[in-house]
Every structure is written in C-alpha cells, then in structure tokens.
Design an enzyme around this catalytic site. Structure first.
Site, short mmCIF file in Angstrom:
data_model
loop_
_atom_site.label_atom_id
_atom_site.label_comp_id
_atom_site.label_asym_id
_atom_site.label_seq_id
_atom_site.Cartn_x
_atom_site.Cartn_y
_atom_site.Cartn_z
N GLU A 162 0.87 -1.17 0.00
CA GLU A 162 0.00 0.00 0.00
C GLU A 162 0.91 1.22 0.00
O GLU A 162 2.02 1.18 0.54
CB GLU A 162 -0.92 0.01 1.22
CG GLU A 162 -1.80 -1.23 1.37
CD GLU A 162 -2.77 -1.44 0.21
OE1 GLU A 162 -3.15 -0.43 -0.44
OE2 GLU A 162 -3.15 -2.59 -0.04
N ALA A 163 0.45 2.31 -0.63
CA ALA A 163 1.34 3.45 -0.82
C ALA A 163 0.55 4.76 -0.81
O ALA A 163 -0.67 4.78 -0.67
CB ALA A 163 2.12 3.30 -2.12
N TYR A 212 3.03 -2.05 -10.74
CA TYR A 212 2.99 -1.26 -9.51
C TYR A 212 3.93 -1.78 -8.43
O TYR A 212 4.94 -1.13 -8.12
CB TYR A 212 1.56 -1.18 -8.97
CG TYR A 212 1.39 -0.09 -7.93
CD1 TYR A 212 1.16 1.22 -8.32
CD2 TYR A 212 1.47 -0.37 -6.57
CE1 TYR A 212 1.02 2.23 -7.38
CE2 TYR A 212 1.34 0.63 -5.61
CZ TYR A 212 1.11 1.93 -6.02
OH TYR A 212 1.00 2.93 -5.09
N HIS A 265 -7.71 -3.91 0.45
CA HIS A 265 -6.88 -2.71 0.51
C HIS A 265 -6.18 -2.53 1.85
O HIS A 265 -5.80 -1.42 2.22
CB HIS A 265 -7.68 -1.46 0.14
CG HIS A 265 -8.22 -1.52 -1.26
ND1 HIS A 265 -7.41 -1.60 -2.37
CD2 HIS A 265 -9.50 -1.55 -1.71
CE1 HIS A 265 -8.17 -1.66 -3.45
NE2 HIS A 265 -9.43 -1.63 -3.09
N ASP A 281 -5.08 -8.18 1.23
CA ASP A 281 -4.91 -8.42 -0.21
C ASP A 281 -4.01 -9.62 -0.48
O ASP A 281 -4.22 -10.36 -1.45
CB ASP A 281 -4.35 -7.17 -0.88
CG ASP A 281 -5.38 -6.06 -1.02
OD1 ASP A 281 -6.58 -6.34 -0.80
OD2 ASP A 281 -5.00 -4.92 -1.34
#
Length: 315
Positions: free
Chosen positions: A20-21, A129, A195, A200
C-alpha cells in the site's frame, strides 16, 4: 544472471506480496504498508481445485510465514489513497512508524533467506505497480540489488493464461482482472479486508489456490529475475548524493570568470601587458620617431664636418 533467465529449478517458495502506498505512479509514491506471505510449493501441490459453481474460498495452508509492517512514507498520502487504505501520514506518525530504511531491507532479506530457494515474488498487477515501486524504494537507499536473487511474476498474467478458453464472451463486457473482481468471480463474495496489505495478500493466495498445480507450472515457466524490473521512478539530489555536478553548477562559474579579476582561473587567455616602448594610447609606430630623428641629425653633422675639411686643404 541474464535478463531472461529462468529459475535454476522449480520454484520452491512463492512469496505473495502486496504494497500500500501514498498514491499512483505519477506521484512518485512511497510505501505505507507491506506484507509478504511465504508458502512452500509443497503446500500447493497437494491441493485439489475448489469444486462447484461458487465454491467457498479455501483455507490458507497451515504452514506459512508472514511479514507485515506499516511504514512512515515521509510524504503526504493522497486523499484517495488514505480513503482506500485507511492510512495517512499523520496516523502513521502518531503510531511511531519508521521509514523504509536499510534496517527494513535487511529484515526483508532475512525473511527471504529463511525460505527454500528459488523464491518467486507474486503480486497482483505487480509488473506495473508493486515490483517497480519496491525497486524504487531500494534504489533510493542505494540498495537496488538487495533482492536480485529473487524472481517475480504478475498474478494477472498468470490468471489470464489459466482461465478456460471459452469462459469469456467475445461480445460481452470486458472481464475485469482486479483482485476483488477475480475473487468474487471465483468464490461468489467480495474478499475480506480489501486494501490492507495483509488482506490483499490472503485474497491473492486464495485466488492462486483455485488451480494450484497449473499455477505452479506457469510460474516455473514464466518467472523472471527481479533484477530486470525497472524502478518506478528515480529521484536525483544535489546534497552530497550525486557526485557529478549539475549543469548549473558547472556553467555559472565559467560565465562569471570573464567578468572578474585575474585571480579567477576561468579566463585562460590573459591580455598581454603594454610594451614599455609604447606610449599608452599612442598609435603603433609613433614610438620609433625619436631614435630615427636622432640618427638623421648625426648623419647630417658628420657630412658637414667632412665638407669643411675638404674646403681647407692647407691645414
């Protein structure tokens, strides 16, 4: 290791990965959360594919290793990212989270080294990604090669290859391969804890348990070296991290050298000093008139004396 090298043998450990970012690739995002879940191929080879039109999601293997961490990104999360992930820069700072640093890289390395090799990172949309972002974070620390002995695959490519030929309608709506869509299509419900990095990763593992042996064969044939992944972005700095001077610092002193005094070494063609035989400001050649006039006067005097001596023979 060549750019198209395959693992030296069957992949032994699948490392399911999710990041996550702070935002999308164009914003040069920073990691806010990561999760790695290591599963040995033995745990997948013995599984049978779920049966029925809407089978329930399989239970994760009993034997697995997991590394899950929240990370201080060092930049503001976009509002959209914060809404989706539930993380913000302020929340992470309030909980005393640390940055993505060399200690974290060593922790990831130690986690991987506990797993049988070859390792293969598996991430959903990883080629676009997760893998480039992880490479960018490593490169910023000067540790770009820290995970070069790992391999990687994008689970989207695997699922597209494994899907039955007649499962999609040529004239129907385009099938989505987002993780949530695939999970719902296979198991008839949305994945729990979407998320979050851990949620995930567990959803991705469940999806890969759909056809586990076929997945393992595909991974063995298509895994690529992690070293071939290009970083999502590269940040250059001028405060001691880049030994080469920028164009600005290289050209400005040279431009100023011609306008300043002779102590600067930028002007390599100093003007010669005026000749001592020249009067400052006088035209060239005017300084020769004085010696020439004196020579003419002496010549004339000698000639007159010679003439007088001829006119007085008696003496």
């Amino acid at each position: 290791m060549g750019s198209r090298a395959l693992p030296p043998g069957p992949v032994q450990t699948l490392i399911f990965l999710d990041l996550e970012a702070t935002g999308l690739p164009f914003s040069q995002p920073k990691i806010t959360e990561l999760c790695l879940l290591a599963v040995h191929r033995y745990a997948l080879e013995g599984l049978s594919a779920p049966q029925g039109p809407s089978p329930t999601a399989p239970v994760p293997p009993r034997v697995l290793d997991k590394l899950s961490l929240c990370v201080a990104p060092g930049k503001v999360c976009s509002p959209a990212a914060s809404e989706i992930t539930g993380l913000s820069t302020a929340v992470l700072a309030a909980h005393g989270r640390r940055a993505f640093d060399a200690d974290l890289v060593n922790l990831i390395r130690t986690f991987l080294q506990r797993q049988p090799q070859p390792w293969c990172l598996v991430a959903h949309n990883g080629d676009r990604y997760d893998f480039p972002l992880l490479r960018a974070e490593l490169a910023l620390l000067g540790l770009a090669s820290a995970l070069d002995d790992a391999f990687c695959v994008d689970s989207i490519a695997a699922l597209k290859a494994l899907e039955p030929t007649g499962s999609s309608s040529e004239h129907g709506p385009r099938k989505s391969y987002s993780l949530g869509s695939v999970y719902t299509r296979l198991y008839g419900q949305a994945p729990p804890d979407s998320h979050t990095a851990e949620g995930d990763v567990l959803a991705l593992l469940s999806v890969c348990q759909w056809r586990p042996r076929a997945l393992l064969r595909w991974v063995d044939a298509h895994a690529k070296p992690f070293s071939t992944v290009k970083p999502m972005y590269v940040i250059t700095t001028s405060t001691g991290t880049n030994p080469r001077p920028s164009a600005v610092t290289a050209t400005v002193p040279l431009a100023r050298a011609s306008d300043t005094g002779p102590n600067l070494r930028g002007d390599r063609s100093p003007k010669p000093a005026p000749s001592p035989k020249m009067c400052p400001g006088a035209p060239p050649g005017e300084g020769l008139l004085a010696p020439l006039g004196l020579l003419a006067f002496l010549t004339l005097a000698v000639a007159m004396l010679y003439g007088l001596s001829l006119a007085m023979p008696g003496q």
